[in-house]
Design a protein around this motif. Structure first.
Motif, PDB file in Angstrom:
ATOM      1  N   VAL A  38       4.219  16.411 -15.197  1.00 56.75           N
ATOM      2  CA  VAL A  38       3.766  16.513 -13.537  1.00 56.75           C
ATOM      3  C   VAL A  38       4.865  17.646 -12.975  1.00 56.75           C
ATOM      4  N   LEU A  42       5.774  16.844  -7.207  1.00 60.64           N
ATOM      5  CA  LEU A  42       5.250  15.420  -7.172  1.00 60.64           C
ATOM      6  C   LEU A  42       5.683  14.313  -7.943  1.00 60.64           C
ATOM      7  N   ARG A  45       5.598  11.057  -7.064  1.00 61.99           N
ATOM      8  CA  ARG A  45       4.169  10.584  -6.099  1.00 61.99           C
ATOM      9  C   ARG A  45       3.305  10.467  -7.189  1.00 61.99           C
ATOM     10  N   ILE A  46       3.285  11.081  -8.444  1.00 60.20           N
ATOM     11  CA  ILE A  46       2.186  11.059  -9.319  1.00 60.20           C
ATOM     12  C   ILE A  46       2.584  10.147 -10.832  1.00 60.20           C
ATOM     13  N   CYS A  47       1.722   9.448 -11.136  1.00 54.69           N
ATOM     14  CA  CYS A  47       1.996   8.844 -12.474  1.00 54.69           C
ATOM     15  C   CYS A  47       2.181   9.857 -13.614  1.00 54.69           C
ATOM     16  N   PHE A  51      -1.337  10.670 -14.500  1.00 59.48           N
ATOM     17  CA  PHE A  51      -1.660  11.640 -13.469  1.00 59.48           C
ATOM     18  C   PHE A  51      -2.349  11.119 -12.223  1.00 59.48           C
ATOM     19  N   ARG A  52      -2.356   9.920 -11.783  1.00 59.52           N
ATOM     20  CA  ARG A  52      -2.927   9.484 -10.856  1.00 59.52           C
ATOM     21  C   ARG A  52      -2.151   9.424  -9.671  1.00 59.52           C
ATOM     22  N   ARG A  53      -2.523   9.441  -8.346  1.00 60.29           N
ATOM     23  CA  ARG A  53      -1.626   9.438  -7.077  1.00 60.29           C
ATOM     24  C   ARG A  53      -1.396   8.028  -6.670  1.00 60.29           C
ATOM     25  N   ASP A 181      -5.371  15.597 -10.394  1.00 56.22           N
ATOM     26  CA  ASP A 181      -5.249  14.333 -10.117  1.00 56.22           C
ATOM     27  C   ASP A 181      -6.602  13.589 -10.465  1.00 56.22           C
ATOM     28  N   VAL A 188      -1.739  18.567  -9.986  1.00 55.55           N
ATOM     29  CA  VAL A 188      -0.237  17.632  -9.728  1.00 55.55           C
ATOM     30  C   VAL A 188       0.464  18.090 -11.157  1.00 55.55           C
TER      31      VAL A 188
END
Length: 476
Positions: A38, A42, A45-47, A51-53, A181, A188
């Motif tokens: 990531v 971010l 804020r990002i897994c 890589f999901r928000r 994302d 991301v």
């Protein structure tokens, strides 16, 4: 990887060619990343696994740096994060994204060897790092990263020479691919995909690359003959040929000799004057309007960075009033002005104005881009939603249908953004039938639907630099 073959591409080195005929939308190959991380900006804020928000992420209790959707994502990412977690703890902080990515790559290669899957066509040793082509200031920053990496790298891990580490840094410097994302709307992170590194550049390519469910897909934009070289564009075609060649030379270290650069195809449209009934403005008038528009774009960007969107609108209106009668509707500065105005006006909920500028932007894009260019598809989607928000259902439905047709080729039917578009298409088709039957009932129901905002895209406007994206990630 039976669909492709490595070959010596004249003037380009190694490349990939098709082993069979392909048609628009065909997936030529898909490839998971060798490693991905990531972006620093971010990180919270990002897994770091999927890589999901997400609004709320769970932080790793050990390193306090990595964030995950939940325990499932944390367990899924543990194999990659295990050594990284201990290294961050020992180092005292998380290093930058380039260092973290290189470390993940080297740990994986140490564990699995040079070839980590049966579908990998090349080893990292066979790829060019272009270190010798770097400018002095870039090389200085590069050496700082290598030095910091050696401090970060654990003493209990396998040790490597600085030349080996430098080679991997060089690879991600010119071949790191941006990871998006879950909906494909924002870059991301960055990852390395070895097979993708073999696909050469063309400013008018026959393929595009999209990230879909954790893998990149190389997709055909049109008919590709058996034996034809597969190409993607490393930079956005919206730039004039001189600027594209400059970007490719400084960022990817080669001189582009594609037909569109050599013949400066469509440059006249991108920087030309407006033709009104066969009468065109003088070169001096076009130059003056171009220079003025460029200056106003810089002022707009400064206002947007401050969040002063009403000032953005004021500057834009003044600039458009002076330059629109002079510049062609395909002039790239005017297109950027319309794009900014559409986005800002939608954010401020002036939907009719936003729709007008979005339509002009898409009309200009259609004259410049390949019919199946993903940027055109995303612009048409944005314009469709904006027209829907303005209550202009006929144009809105048409734009969404156009976007859907393009993204079916570039993203495929299973991509999350295509599924979103399919839902929008079905909804606007239903609303269009209702509109034709009874406009009053339609507008009454539309007001109720707007309160739920099922198709809202009113995110806060981005900085201007984000409007034109390159295919590959380059750290600025």
């Amino acid at each position: 990887m039976e669909n492709v073959t490595i070959f010596d591409s004249p003037g380009k080195g190694r490349g990939l060619k098709a082993n069979k005929e392909f048609w628009a939308g065909d997936v030529i190959f898909s490839e998971p990343s060798l490693a991905a991380v990531v972006f620093d900006s971010l990180a919270e804020r990002i897994c770091h696994s999927c890589f999901r928000r997400q609004d709320k992420l769970q932080r790793c209790g050990q390193c306090k740096f990595s964030h995950y959707c939940d325990r499932t994502c944390q367990r899924a990412g543990w194999a990659e994060h295990k050594q990284e977690c201990a290294a961050i703890k020992n180092y005292g902080k998380a290093p930058n994204e380039n260092i973290r990515l290189v470390a993940r790559i080297v740990w994986r290669l140490d564990k699995e060897g040079d070839v980590v899957s049966d579908t990998q066509l090349t080893t990292l040793d066979q790829l060019e790092d272009h270190i010798e082509d770097m400018q002095e200031d870039e090389l200085k920053e590069f050496k700082v990263d290598v030095h910091n990496f050696l401090d970060y790298w654990p003493r209990n891990s396998k040790q490597h020479t600085s030349d080996v580490i430098s080679h991997v840094f060089g690879l991600i410097n010119c071949n790191g691919f941006t990871v998006s994302d879950q909906r494909g709307l924002q870059a991301v992170g960055v990852g390395l995909f070895p097979n993708l590194c073999l696909v050469n550049h063309d400013c008018w390519p026959n393929c595009t690359v999209i990230l879909n469910h954790g893998k990149i897909e190389l997709r055909s934009l049109g008919k590709i003959a058996e034996g034809e070289e597969l190409t993607v564009s490393y930079v956005d075609f919206i730039n004039v040929s001189e600027e594209r060649r400059r970007l490719l030379k400084t960022q990817y270290f080669f001189d582009c000799t594609c037909q569109h650069c050599k013949e400066r195809i469509k440059d006249d449209l991108k920087m030309g004057g407006r033709d009104q009934d066969g009468v065109k403005p003088s070169e001096e008038q076009v130059k003056d309007a171009t220079d003025y528009c460029f200056q106003m774009l810089e002022k707009m960007d400064q206002a947007r960075l401050k969040g002063d969107y009403h000032e953005v609108v004021k500057i834009s209106r003044e600039c458009i009033g002076k330059t629109e009668p002079v510049l062609a509707d395909t002039h790239i500065y005017l297109l950027r002005m319309w794009s900014t105005m559409s986005e800002v006006q939608a954010y401020l909920q002036y939907f009719e104005d936003a729709a007008e500028y979005a339509r002009k932007m898409v009309d200009g894009y259609m004259k410049l881009y390949h019919p199946n260019n993903p940027t055109l598809g995303m612009a048409a989607m944005r314009a469709g939603v904006t027209h829907w928000q303005a209550g202009l259902i006929e144009v809105g439905h048409g734009m969404i249908c156009k976007a859907y047709a393009i993204l079916m080729v570039t993203h495929g039917p299973m991509h999350p953004i295509t599924k979103d578009l399919e839902s929008m298409r079905v909804q606007t088709e239903m609303e269009l039938r209702m509109f034709k039957q009874n406009e009053y009932v339609y507008h009454s129901m539309r007001e109720a639907a707007l309160k739920n905002r099922p198709m809202t895209m009113m995110h806060e406007p981005k900085s201007m630099e984000e409007d034109i994206k390159n295919l590959f990630h380059r750290r600025k």
